[in-house]
Write an enzyme that holds these catalytic residues in place. Structure first.
Site, PDB file in Angstrom:
ATOM      1  CG  ASP A  69      -1.877   1.122   1.318  1.00 37.17           C
ATOM      2  OD1 ASP A  69      -1.642   2.161   0.671  1.00 37.17           O
ATOM      3  OD2 ASP A  69      -2.886   0.982   2.023  1.00 37.17           O
ATOM      4  CG  ASN A  96       0.199   4.386 -12.519  1.00 35.76           C
ATOM      5  OD1 ASN A  96      -0.145   5.373 -13.157  1.00 35.76           O
ATOM      6  ND2 ASN A  96      -0.565   3.300 -12.442  1.00 35.76           N
ATOM      7  CE1 TYR A 162      -6.876  11.878  -8.501  1.00 39.53           C
ATOM      8  CE2 TYR A 162      -7.300  13.902  -9.719  1.00 39.53           C
ATOM      9  CZ  TYR A 162      -6.763  12.636  -9.661  1.00 39.53           C
ATOM     10  OH  TYR A 162      -6.099  12.127 -10.739  1.00 39.53           O
ATOM     11  CE  LYS A 166      -3.179  12.179  -8.981  1.00 44.99           C
ATOM     12  NZ  LYS A 166      -2.176  11.101  -9.196  1.00 44.99           N
TER      13      LYS A 166
END
Length: 251
Positions: A69, A96, A162, A166
């Site tokens: 993980d 990724n 999100y 990022k």
């Protein structure tokens, strides 16, 4: 020059691909195996990465599946140990792993869910770089690519965790690029744009006008369509680029 000739330098390289169980990661791992790289496939679901690794070895390549993980430092340290024991170092890494699992407005969000969504995109890059560095130093340098997003630079409703994750990952990576340049380790970001993957289409709404999948000016791709660009990013002769963003998004 054909693609395989351009990427001939990848033969014999030891390469880590996280998020390798499906989508872009799986397509990339299989392509690396075809090019003669030694591929470490990692993700949370062991059965999926083992299937990808088996496909590589059955085709005559070399692969190792290690479940981990990317948000768990203990599991990432164990991944580093497995790589060192089998391959004694690392040349390339494609970080990724990530997810867009938390949906909702900021006002209505649960703080724990929001933090989990943020961590799913920031920690795999932070912990991934941290575990790669000692292994790459053993090889005299290396190249790290992480999968970023155009949403790191613009807001999207119901996607705050999100976007923030990022954006944080981008800053972590650019800082690492500065810190590691003297070790001959480069860190660059790849933005694939909309790609038809299980994860990307999980919350897809054909009526959502804000979705890049519904943008007529976008290039909606299959996972295999983006792999050669990812390989090109590490196939540069010499030192190559550092702290750069390569994007296939059309926004």
């Amino acid at each position: 020059m054909t693609g395989d000739a351009l990427f001939s330098t990848l033969k014999g390289k030891t390469v880590l691909v996280t998020g390798a169980g499906s989508g872009i990661g799986a397509a990339l791992a299989r392509r690396l195996g075809q090019l003669g790289a030694q591929v470490i496939c990692s993700a949370r679901t062991e059965a999926r990465i083992q299937a990808v690794a088996d496909a590589i070895t059955e085709a005559g390549g070399t692969a190792l599946a290690v479940a981990a993980d990317g948000t768990d430092p203990v599991q990432m340290d164990a991944l580093a140990d497995a790589i060192e024991q089998r391959f004694d170092g690392l040349d390339l890494a494609y970080l990724n792993a990530g997810a867009n699992s938390q949906k909702g407005t900021i006002a209505d969000s649960d703080p724990d869910d929001w933090r989990r969504g943020f961590d799913q995109n920031m920690l795999p890059v932070t912990l991934g770089i941290r575990m790669c560095v000692p292994l790459m130093r053993q090889r005299g340098g290396g190249r790290i690519i992480f999968t970023g997003s155009a949403m790191a630079q613009y807001p999207a409703e119901r996607n705050s965790s999100y976007c923030a994750g990022k954006a944080a990952a981008r800053m972590v990576a650019r800082t690492a690029a500065l810190e590691l340049a003297g070790d001959n380790i480069t860190v660059n970001e790849f933005i694939p744009g909309p790609v038809r993957t299980e994860q990307a289409l999980q919350f897809y709404d054909p009526n959502d006008t804000a979705s890049p999948f519904n943008n007529p000016n976008e290039w909606v791709k299959e996972p295999e369509d983006v792999v050669d660009t990812m390989l090109f990013m590490v196939a540069f002769p010499g030192a190559g680029p550092n702290s750069q963003i390569f994007s296939l998004a059309r926004r």
